[in-house]
Scaffold this active site. Structure first.
Site, short mmCIF file in Angstrom:
data_model
loop_
_atom_site.label_atom_id
_atom_site.label_comp_id
_atom_site.label_asym_id
_atom_site.label_seq_id
_atom_site.Cartn_x
_atom_site.Cartn_y
_atom_site.Cartn_z
N TRP A 320 -6.27 19.28 -7.83
CA TRP A 320 -5.13 19.83 -7.08
C TRP A 320 -5.62 20.75 -5.96
O TRP A 320 -5.03 20.79 -4.87
CB TRP A 320 -4.22 20.61 -8.04
CG TRP A 320 -3.05 21.27 -7.34
CD1 TRP A 320 -1.84 20.70 -7.07
CD2 TRP A 320 -3.00 22.60 -6.82
NE1 TRP A 320 -1.04 21.60 -6.41
CE2 TRP A 320 -1.73 22.78 -6.24
CE3 TRP A 320 -3.90 23.66 -6.78
CZ2 TRP A 320 -1.32 23.96 -5.64
CZ3 TRP A 320 -3.50 24.85 -6.17
CH2 TRP A 320 -2.24 25.00 -5.62
N HIS A 321 -6.70 21.47 -6.23
CA HIS A 321 -7.19 22.42 -5.23
C HIS A 321 -7.80 21.75 -4.00
O HIS A 321 -7.87 22.37 -2.94
CB HIS A 321 -8.22 23.37 -5.86
CG HIS A 321 -7.59 24.42 -6.71
ND1 HIS A 321 -7.31 24.21 -8.03
CD2 HIS A 321 -7.17 25.67 -6.42
CE1 HIS A 321 -6.75 25.31 -8.52
NE2 HIS A 321 -6.64 26.20 -7.57
N GLY A 322 -8.25 20.54 -4.13
CA GLY A 322 -8.80 19.89 -2.95
C GLY A 322 -9.33 18.51 -3.25
O GLY A 322 -9.74 18.20 -4.37
#
Lengths: 490, 318
Positions: A320-322
């Site tokens: 989700w963060h990248g």
């Protein structure tokens, strides 16, 4: 950047006044208009996509809520979830997926469809807000909204659109419909929280970023302590960057009469990784807990399945963060930490008893905090590095060139890696700034610092306020084009 | 609510008051940008005809004005300062001093031909105005006004920095930052305005570490109109303009060859300046540069001066 920020601040203050001049039941309209204008101001090209997703959530919510057939509901929920995250997957992950496939199957000659596209602003956050809304209706925790504008407001609520927190509809929607009456203390507290958030972001986080960016952009040029400093500075940079934004959002909410979710609770004072995740990015952690971990079965399953649930949750959180394997690895490392921590809990307790550490509660806590902090800091290297190779280089070169520590001439070159006088001044400010922030936060945790300042004599109080603002203006970093919030990229 | 409005207004007034105080307090004046005081003083005092060199640091560090003066037999002032100010600001500093018979040699760094760089880079313009508030008179269009307002913090920042430096030097008896100031300081120029502090130094090992890629930047065509405008102005004053491309390191040129050739094509197509040279005349080996792909060392400086002189003599003979 500064000019834009001042314009946004001025417009925000105007919004606060307009809001409280309107009857309570219509205040949400002004916040909705402000949210739409804010998004258009920052990313006009994505407004239609965002509105379309909101409408899908609104209509989907009605259908799920009014449907009585369980199977139909489930299929519908699955369909809507896929729809809700399809934009996120397309814009954020399609290149990553294609690149990974090409890497695994070198013969394939395909390129990602979105390589030339910009990421819609706040897409990771608004997609999760939409999912929250739909899931809460599906699980019966929330009734569908009859007013589509209210769904739009929940998804687009301007203080939270760029980088959260991801407030749940169950707590935010009732407040948006009926915000609190004007309360001087509450509004000014909100404004003070905004000022503190700005300080954390532009003064501390962005200054830390100068050193961090230099070291992480070409880590092979550095070794030993420079890499250790860069990693430690990033540990604080990401915290102050994100906590700063969260405080601005919470402060803006408070000034408008809303109580938004707390997102950070002194995470670097955690005594274990489990505790760290209860204190770090709380709105996202609880989101993954409620919508991924628990639906997967949580801990009420066999041990191997529980381990799978933990790893799946952390890996997804990392992703989700990248869209990069570094983020996935970061999530995986935390998953391993988490499982290892759970599995060795008894052994560690026995070791503490055997060494007598358990009898010295403060020392024991200190050791636990240090160990957790180091583990978290090492994991951040994978989060920040441009690629896995760089990350591995950094963590494997922490202990090289240690003799330079005792060489005053070389010690200087470890810290002042940028060379020019601005870099030197910037680096000299970093440790005092971190110490200052930590002291303030520790004090704030125990005593209400805002109230303490408010209770100061008139002259002292106003000197403090004006001095603090001037300090932010002078010492803050306002790069041309703006230094984006780290979490705003997600 | 009334109470809140009153307090916000009160705080705003205090903040503005403090900003005014910060702007008034004198600070340290030994920074590189302060060398412009001496340059402008020389510009004011020189009789015409004279040679005025205009550009960023490629001019400041890359020309031997003394030789130019001896060979051309007219006084020279090197007004080269910092590329980040943009060629518009750099030229506006000299505009009112151009008189009959003056030769203006203008040599903007390539960055001026991309994006909006020729109007200046906010932090540099802001920092310069903070150091030399009277330079605000050289702000000449709305974009620069916006640039200045939007970079107000750099002005405050620079003022406070200069003040802090002033105090530190007083307390520590002037020794603390000297080692970092050696190349870029107010004292680094000679009487012609050339930066000479770097001539005796070896080139640092990190030369050319950040090679720019001009191909990803957006071409700016406004600069060509501006060059035409200043050419008309200089001609109307009875002077003449010689446009010279900046000294540039070979490695960086190779990477940006297409972009630079495109600039030259566009220049020839759009600009009505009669006297100009070509970019390839000033492409030198990397070893002839000091700490940046524009900053020549002693050898490079001599080479460029000779070439510039040769071009200038040819033009003057014509």
């Amino acid at each position: 950047m500064l000019f834009n920020a001042l314009v946004i601040l001025a417009v925000f203050l105007l919004l606060v006044f307009i809001c409280y001049l309107l009857p309570q039941e219509f205040r949400w309209v002004s916040v909705l208009i402000a949210s739409v204008i804010f998004y258009i101001f920052l990313a006009e090209q994505w407004i239609i996509l965002l509105l379309a997703i909101c409408m899908m959530a609104y209509l989907g919510g009605i259908v799920i809520d009014t449907s009585h057939d369980k199977m139909k509901k489930r299929i519908l929920m699955l369909f809507l979830s896929i729809m809700a995250i399809s934009a996120l997957v397309y814009y954020k992950y399609s290149d990553f997926i294609v690149d990974s496939v090409v890497y695994l199957l070198p013969g394939w000659q395909i390129t990602g469809p979105s390589r030339m596209l910009l990421l819609p602003l706040g897409i990771s956050f608004f997609s999760f807000r939409v999912l929250s809304y739909l899931f809460d209706i599906y699980y019966g925790r929330l009734r569908h909204e009859t007013n589509p504008l209210m769904v739009i407001l929940y998804v687009m609520f301007f203080p939270e659109i760029i980088a959260g927190p991801i407030d749940r509809p169950g707590t935010l929607l009732p407040q948006l419909k009926k915000p609190a009456e004007f309360d001087y203390e509450k509004v000014t507290r909100g404004l003070k929280l905004i000022a503190w958030g700005v300080f954390l972001k532009v003064v501390v986080a962005d200054r830390l970023g100068v050193y961090v960016d230099t070291a992480f952009s070409s880590p092979e040029n550095f070794k030993g302590l420079t890499l250790v400093f860069a990693s430690l500075f990033f540990t604080f940079q990401i915290y102050y960057d994100f906590a700063g934004y969260s405080l601005m959002a919470i402060g803006a909410g408070k000034a408008l009469g809303l109580n938004l979710m707390t997102n950070f609770n002194m995470p670097y004072y955690s005594k274990s990784i489990i505790e760290f995740w209860r204190r770090w990015h709380i709105s996202l952690s609880t989101w993954f807990r409620d919508y991924v971990y628990i639906p997967l079965g949580g801990n009420r399953v066999s041990q191997p399945r529980h381990a799978f649930n933990i790893m799946a949750t952390f890996l997804l959180s990392g992703l989700w963060h990248g869209a990069n394997w570094t983020f996935v690895l970061w999530g995986g490392i935390h998953g391993v930490y988490y499982l290892f921590g759970s599995l060795t809990e008894q052994i560690r307790s026995r070791a503490a008893i055997a060494t007598g550490l358990d009898r010295h509660e403060r020392l024991h806590s200190f050791v636990k905090i240090c160990v957790t902090f180091i583990l978290v800091s090492v994991a951040w290297v994978f989060f920040r590095a441009n690629n896995i190779k760089d990350a591995i280089y950094i963590v494997t070169h922490f202990f090289t060139g240690l003799s330079e520590l005792f060489d005053p001439g070389k010690f200087e070159s470890i810290l002042f890696i940028g060379g020019d006088i601005n870099f030197i001044v910037n680096t000299s400010l970093l440790v005092p700034l971190i110490v200052f922030v930590e002291l303030v936060m520790r004090f704030y945790e125990k005593k209400d610092l805002i109230k303490k300042v408010s209770d100061l004599p008139y002259i002292l109080r106003w000197s403090f306020y004006s001095g603090f603002i001037i300090f932010i203006l002078v010492i803050g970093r306002y790069s041309q084009g703006g230094q984006a919030f780290i979490y705003g990229r997600f | 609510m009334e109470r809140l409005i009153k307090k916000i207004l009160f705080l705003t007034c205090i903040i503005f008051g403090l900003i005014i105080i910060i702007m008034i307090i004198p600070g340290d004046e030994s920074g590189y940008i302060f060398s412009d005081i001496e340059k402008i003083e020389r510009l004011h005092n020189l009789p015409s005809p004279k040679i005025i060199l205009v550009g960023g640091s490629n001019i400041a560090m890359g020309v031997d004005s003394e030789i130019l003066e001896k060979k051309m037999k007219i006084p020279v002032v090197n007004m080269g300062l910092h590329a980040g100010l943009g060629i518009r600001f750099l030229f506006e500093r000299v505009r009112t001093n151009i008189k009959q018979g003056d030769i203006v040699i203008i040599s903007p760094e390539y960055e001026n031909f991309f994006n909006d760089f020729y109007n200046g880079f906010g932090p540099i313009i802001g920092g310069t105005i903070a150091a030399l508030p009277r330079h605000v008179q050289y702000i000449s269009n709305n974009k620069q006004v916006y640039l200045l307002i939007s970079n107000m913090n750099f002005i405050l920042n620079a003022r406070v920095f200069n003040l802090a430096l002033f105090l530190i030097k007083r307390i520590t008896n002037n020794n603390v930052f000297l080692s970092y100031e050696a190349v870029y300081s107010r004292n680094s120029i000679n009487k012609w305005g050339d930066v000479v502090s770097h001539l005796k130094k070896n080139s640092p090992s990190l030369v050319l570490k950040d090679i720019p890629d001009f191909s990803v930047r957006i071409n700016n065509y406004e600069i060509y109109n501006y060059l035409n405008e200043i050419n008309d102005y200089i001609t109307s004053k009875g002077g003449f303009l010689y446009f010279s491309f900046p000294s540039f390191a070979e490695t960086v040129f190779k990477k940006n060859k297409k972009s630079i050739e495109a600039i030259f094509d566009c220049f020839r197509d759009k600009v009505k300046i009669n006297h100009y040279d070509s970019p390839d005349m000033f492409i030198y080996k990397d070893q002839l540069f000091f700490d940046n792909y524009y900053h020549l060392n002693r050898k490079g400086r001599n080479k460029r001066t000779k070439m510039l002189l040769k071009n200038l003599q040819t033009i003057v003979k014509k």
